[in-house]
Design a protein around this motif. Sequence first.
Motif, PDB file in Angstrom:
ATOM      1  N   PRO A 199       0.836  -1.201   0.000  1.00 27.33           N
ATOM      2  CA  PRO A 199       0.000   0.000   0.000  1.00 27.33           C
ATOM      3  C   PRO A 199       0.875   1.257   0.000  1.00 27.33           C
ATOM      4  N   ALA A 200       0.338   2.331  -0.523  1.00 26.72           N
ATOM      5  CA  ALA A 200       1.067   3.595  -0.586  1.00 26.72           C
ATOM      6  C   ALA A 200       0.789   4.417   0.667  1.00 26.72           C
ATOM      7  N   LEU A 201       1.626   5.428   0.883  1.00 28.50           N
ATOM      8  CA  LEU A 201       1.398   6.392   1.946  1.00 28.50           C
ATOM      9  C   LEU A 201       0.066   7.081   1.690  1.00 28.50           C
ATOM     10  N   LEU A 208       4.721   4.842  10.159  1.00 31.04           N
ATOM     11  CA  LEU A 208       3.373   5.115  10.665  1.00 31.04           C
ATOM     12  C   LEU A 208       2.556   3.847  10.903  1.00 31.04           C
ATOM     13  N   THR A 209       2.835   2.793  10.139  1.00 30.85           N
ATOM     14  CA  THR A 209       1.975   1.606  10.208  1.00 30.85           C
ATOM     15  C   THR A 209       2.578   0.410  10.940  1.00 30.85           C
ATOM     16  N   TYR A 220      16.299   0.926   2.370  1.00 28.78           N
ATOM     17  CA  TYR A 220      15.590   1.145   3.624  1.00 28.78           C
ATOM     18  C   TYR A 220      16.313   0.442   4.754  1.00 28.78           C
ATOM     19  N   TRP A 221      16.251   1.025   5.944  1.00 28.64           N
ATOM     20  CA  TRP A 221      16.753   0.330   7.125  1.00 28.64           C
ATOM     21  C   TRP A 221      15.861   0.679   8.298  1.00 28.64           C
ATOM     22  N   ASP A 238       8.504   8.619   1.096  1.00 30.61           N
ATOM     23  CA  ASP A 238       7.110   8.260   1.380  1.00 30.61           C
ATOM     24  C   ASP A 238       6.989   6.844   1.942  1.00 30.61           C
ATOM     25  N   GLU A 239       7.738   5.909   1.371  1.00 27.58           N
ATOM     26  CA  GLU A 239       7.638   4.516   1.827  1.00 27.58           C
ATOM     27  C   GLU A 239       8.187   4.342   3.239  1.00 27.58           C
ATOM     28  N   ALA A 240       9.292   4.987   3.559  1.00 26.53           N
ATOM     29  CA  ALA A 240       9.833   4.894   4.925  1.00 26.53           C
ATOM     30  C   ALA A 240       8.846   5.479   5.921  1.00 26.53           C
TER      31      ALA A 240
END
Length: 138
Positions: free
Chosen positions: A7-9, A52-53, A67-68, A45-47
């Motif tokens: 899913p996207a932000l 957030l989720t 990403y880390w 946006d993905e980080a």
Amino acid sequence: MTPDATPALDPVIAGRLTRDGNGLVAAIVQQHDTREVLMLGWMDDEALRRTLTEGRVTFWSRSRGQYWRKGDTSGHVQHVRSVSLDCDGDALLVQVDQVGAACHTGARTCFDGRDLGAHPGGGAAAAGGAAAAGGVRG
């Protein structure tokens, strides 16, 4: 969307962000209860969506290009308590419950022992004086 698509932000949140030329936003990480500033990282946006989720802080590593998630290798986990966006949309304040050191050097914060020796200003009295004299307050 396919069942395994990421899913996207949230588009409302994405629309509030002011990204740099690389699509990143600065993320200031702060210990939620002491207000201690722990570190600065970068999010796209993905980080931010993951942060957030998933309840753990995820950054975009500019040096590694990936990403880390803080603590996956060190065990020094950052549990998310809240995430706020500043007035310009170009900085995030991520309040966390930090487990262990926040800095890759092993220090509690990335700012420990790195004071540059600034000379303190006049504080509130100086700011009030400027306003009383018709100066601009910032």
